[in-house]
Enzyme design. Structure first.
Site, PDB file in Angstrom:
ATOM      1  CD  GLN A  19      -2.306   1.649   2.611  1.00  0.00           C
ATOM      2  OE1 GLN A  19      -1.745   1.196   3.623  1.00  0.00           O
ATOM      3  NE2 GLN A  19      -3.255   2.558   2.677  1.00  0.00           N
ATOM      4  CE1 TYR A  64       2.919  -4.442  11.027  1.00  0.00           C
ATOM      5  CE2 TYR A  64       1.334  -3.318  12.436  1.00  0.00           C
ATOM      6  CZ  TYR A  64       2.235  -3.288  11.381  1.00  0.00           C
ATOM      7  OH  TYR A  64       2.432  -2.123  10.688  1.00  0.00           O
TER       8      TYR A  64
END
Ligand code: AKB
Length: 315
Positions: free
Chosen positions: A14, A141
């Site tokens: 992205q 994460y």
């Protein structure tokens, strides 16, 4: 100082796709090498396939192109990471260690590492999270990014490697679709307003998160990478604040342009991740050290997102 050659991993992601194009505009396409594990999205610069777990391949790419600035973007994001924690750890951690080791071996001048608001968890003031808050992340994460920040600091202290890093909030842009993140809803909602007139939101209506328009995020990244080394006092990762809003607030800002737009709230497992994150960060270190200033608020971002998506659909 203008870098001689710039190489990026995770270029097809992205942020990667937009950053590659911004770097091409700034430094020329002959000076940018985009790499990713997936196929070339159609960049105008040189493109090479590279798996960040392949250290030999990484060293070869850095040596072949005599890379000066290295942006290591490849990572698995928060929501996807929860579905396969050991894979997320391997890609995020081994990938980063390969990048740091290769950068030292190939005498790369500067390295960029994207960290995240996901490094924060319990024990912080969520309404104004300080730069040096305790890091107790709840997602794999977040754990990988918190460890990654410390590895960056270690490589700076021990090897003098000039690693620079930002704690990105949710990044919102029209150029590319995000994948696997908890903040992805804030991109999807703009497309839903135009394409379906309805949006099912996977977070609660009153769940505030820090976000940032893509233009600001790219500018912050390049400004940090171009900043004079002596001005940088943070070698873990800089807090970065842009816009804070809830799903209901972004919905209302889009509804001004699409009065018939409707929304339903169906929170899923991503709500728990969002609940563990801050809503606003204290980014005074970034402002003081290298002059960070965001340009976009919610209304300005909504206007640009809406017209860019409408324009894309006409083409
Ligand atoms: C995610 O939602 O996982 C990312 C992030 C905030 O780092 N966008």
């Amino acid at each position: 100082m203008s870098p001689k050659k710039i190489l990026l991993t995770g270029s097809a992601g992205q942020i990667g796709q937009v950053l590659v194009n911004a770097l091409i505009d700034r430094y020329g396409r002959d000076n940018v090498i985009a790499t990713d594990i997936s196929n070339d999205p159609g960049f105008s610069c040189r493109y090479e396939k590279l798996n960040v777990l392949d250290k030999e391949g990484m060293v070869k790419a850095l040596k072949d192109h005599e890379v000066d600035h290295f942006y290591h973007l490849a990572a698995i994001l928060s929501a996807k990471g929860e579905q396969n924690p050991s894979q997320a750890w391997e890609v995020n951690m081994r990938g980063l260690l390969n990048a740091l080791e290769s950068a030292v071996e190939c005498k790369v001048n500067r390295v960029f590492f994207p960290s995240s608001i996901a490094v924060f968890g319990e024990g912080v003031d969520k309404t104004f999270t300080a730069q040096d808050s305790v890091l107790i992340p709840t997602s794999v994460y977040g754990i990988s990014k918190a460890a990654g920040e410390n590895w960056c600091n270690y490589y700076f202290e021990k090897y003098g490697l000039d690693v620079r890093s930002l704690r990105y909030p949710g990044v919102i842009g029209h150029q590319t679709m995000p994948g696997g993140g908890t903040t992805d809803y804030a991109v999807d909602i703009y497309y839903a307003a135009i394409e379906n007139g309805h949006f099912n939101c996977f977070l609660k209506k009153d769940s505030p998160l820090p976000m940032m328009y893509m233009g600001d995020a790219i500018r912050a990244t390049i400004e940090l990478m171009e900043a004079d080394k002596v001005r940088l006092n943070v070698r873990t990762s800089y807090n970065l604040q842009g816009i804070t809003f809830t799903p209901e607030e972004i919905y209302k800002s889009i509804k001004k342009l699409h009065p018939d737009f409707t929304i339903d709230y169906q929170p899923d497992f991503r709500q728990e991740i969002a609940d563990s994150w801050p809503s606003r960060l204290d980014d005074s270190s970034a402002r003081g050290d290298w002059g960070w200033q965001p340009e976009y608020d919610l209304e300005k971002m909504t206007e640009e997102m809406n017209s860019a998506i409408l324009a894309k659909q006409l083409n």
